[in-house]
Design an enzyme around this catalytic site. Structure first.
Site, PDB file in Angstrom:
ATOM      1  N   ASP A 191       0.814  -1.218   0.000  1.00 21.60           N
ATOM      2  CA  ASP A 191       0.000   0.000   0.000  1.00 21.60           C
ATOM      3  C   ASP A 191       0.847   1.267   0.000  1.00 21.60           C
ATOM      4  O   ASP A 191       2.006   1.264   0.431  1.00 21.60           O
ATOM      5  CB  ASP A 191      -0.858   0.048   1.275  1.00 21.60           C
ATOM      6  CG  ASP A 191      -2.030  -0.903   1.229  1.00 21.60           C
ATOM      7  OD1 ASP A 191      -2.049  -1.805   0.367  1.00 21.60           O
ATOM      8  OD2 ASP A 191      -2.934  -0.753   2.084  1.00 21.60           O
ATOM      9  N   HIS A 236      -5.862   2.853  -4.162  1.00 21.67           N
ATOM     10  CA  HIS A 236      -5.881   3.088  -2.707  1.00 21.67           C
ATOM     11  C   HIS A 236      -6.307   4.544  -2.440  1.00 21.67           C
ATOM     12  O   HIS A 236      -5.930   5.107  -1.428  1.00 21.67           O
ATOM     13  CB  HIS A 236      -4.507   2.776  -2.127  1.00 21.67           C
ATOM     14  CG  HIS A 236      -4.431   2.681  -0.637  1.00 21.67           C
ATOM     15  ND1 HIS A 236      -5.398   2.084   0.141  1.00 21.67           N
ATOM     16  CD2 HIS A 236      -3.480   3.115   0.245  1.00 21.67           C
ATOM     17  CE1 HIS A 236      -5.040   2.159   1.421  1.00 21.67           C
ATOM     18  NE2 HIS A 236      -3.894   2.793   1.510  1.00 21.67           N
ATOM     19  N   TYR A 250      -7.022   3.385   5.446  1.00 24.59           N
ATOM     20  CA  TYR A 250      -7.283   2.955   6.843  1.00 24.59           C
ATOM     21  C   TYR A 250      -8.222   1.746   6.906  1.00 24.59           C
ATOM     22  O   TYR A 250      -8.698   1.387   7.988  1.00 24.59           O
ATOM     23  CB  TYR A 250      -7.862   4.110   7.679  1.00 24.59           C
ATOM     24  CG  TYR A 250      -7.132   5.410   7.493  1.00 24.59           C
ATOM     25  CD1 TYR A 250      -5.860   5.592   8.046  1.00 24.59           C
ATOM     26  CD2 TYR A 250      -7.684   6.424   6.715  1.00 24.59           C
ATOM     27  CE1 TYR A 250      -5.161   6.777   7.837  1.00 24.59           C
ATOM     28  CE2 TYR A 250      -6.986   7.615   6.501  1.00 24.59           C
ATOM     29  CZ  TYR A 250      -5.736   7.783   7.067  1.00 24.59           C
ATOM     30  OH  TYR A 250      -5.044   8.943   6.851  1.00 24.59           O
ATOM     31  N   HIS A 252       3.628  -2.131   3.325  1.00 18.10           N
ATOM     32  CA  HIS A 252       3.683  -0.791   2.731  1.00 18.10           C
ATOM     33  C   HIS A 252       5.047  -0.615   2.067  1.00 18.10           C
ATOM     34  O   HIS A 252       6.074  -0.757   2.751  1.00 18.10           O
ATOM     35  CB  HIS A 252       3.479   0.273   3.816  1.00 18.10           C
ATOM     36  CG  HIS A 252       2.149   0.170   4.504  1.00 18.10           C
ATOM     37  ND1 HIS A 252       1.904  -0.733   5.511  1.00 18.10           N
ATOM     38  CD2 HIS A 252       0.992   0.849   4.299  1.00 18.10           C
ATOM     39  CE1 HIS A 252       0.643  -0.609   5.900  1.00 18.10           C
ATOM     40  NE2 HIS A 252       0.060   0.337   5.194  1.00 18.10           N
TER      41      HIS A 252
HETATM   42 NI    NI Z   1      -2.740   3.147   3.216  1.00 16.18          NI
END
Ligand code: NI
Length: 199
Positions: free
Chosen positions: A6, A56, A97, A147
Site C-alpha cells: 500500500d 488506494h 485505513y 507498505h
Molecule cells: Ni494506506
C-alpha cells in the site's frame, strides 16, 4: 497467499520490484493516485512485471467523511492516473485505513480488498519484527498487508518470501488467488474480501 503493498509508489518501490523479480513473485500494489505523479516509470514497471495494480484513493483521505460525489471523484482521478501510465483501469480498491461503509462500496464500484494478515510494518520498522508478526498469522488464502514506502518493509520481503515458501505456500496476485479459489471466477464490484475464506 497474496502479498499486497500500500501507499506507493515511492522511492523504495523499484528496489522492491527487483526483489520480487528475483524471487519470481507476483504481488498486488494498492497505489495512491497522487504518488503515481512523478513515478510514471515505476508504474509502468509494476505493470510490465505482471503485478496487479489496485486503487488506494488519490490522497489517503478517509472515505467515511466523503459524500458520494467526493468518493467518485477520488476514484475517478486515481483510475485516470493509473490508466494513463499503465493502460489499465483498476478493478479493485483498498480503502484508506481500511475504512468503508455502504456508500463507499457502492460509489467506488470496485471490489473492496482488505487483508487478513497485518504485518504492522508501519509500526515495527524492523525486519525481524515484521517477519515474526507476519509468520504468526499466515494461513492458506491470506491477503498480507505491507507498505512499500518504508525501507525496512522492502528489506523484509526477500527473507519473508523464503520463510513463507518453506512452509509450502505460493504467492499469487489477489486476482489470480481468487480465480484459483473460485473456479476461475473474477471478483465483482462491491464484493468485499479479507482473505480467500472471507470473500
Ligand atoms: Ni494506506
Amino acid at each position: 497467499m497474496a502479498l499486497t503493498f500500500d501507499d506507493g509508489p515511492g522511492k523504495f518501490t523499484d528496489e522492491l520490484l527487483t526483489i520480487l523479480k528475483q524471487k519470481n513473485v507476483q504481488a498486488t500494489f494498492y497505489v495512491l493516485g497522487k504518488n503515481v505523479v512523478g513515478n510514471e516509470d515505476t508504474m509502468q514497471k509494476i505493470h510490465a512485471d505482471g503485478h496487479e495494480i489496485g486503487s488506494h484513493s488519490w490522497d489517503h483521505t478517509s472515505f467515511l467523511k466523503l459524500s458520494a460525489s467526493g468518493i467518485r471523484s477520488q476514484i475517478e482521478k486515481t483510475d485516470l492516473a493509473i490508466k494513463n501510465t499503465t493502460g489499465v483501469t483498476p478493478t479493485s480498491f483498498r480503502p484508506p485505513y481500511g475504512a468503508f461503509n455502504a456508500s463507499v462500496t457502492k460509489n467506488a464500484n470496485k471490489s473492496i480488498i482488505m487483508w487478513s494478515v497485518d504485518s504492522f510494518d508501519w509500526k515495527n520498522r524492523n525486519v525481524e519484527k515484521n517477519i515474526s508478526t507476519t509468520m504468526k498469522q499466515v494461513h492458506d488464502g491470506a491477503i498480507i498487508l505491507y507498505h512499500d514506502i518504508h525501507k525496512p518493509s522492502v528489506d523484509t520481503i526477500a527473507p519473508l518470501i523464503d520463510r513463507i515458501r518453506a512452509e509450502g505456500y505460493e504467492f499469487l496476485t489477489v486476482r489470480d488467488l481468487y480465480a484459483k479459489y473460485y473456479n476461475g471466477n473474477s471478483l465483482l464490484p462491491e464484493q468485499v474480501c479479507y482473505s480467500m475464506k472471507r470473500c
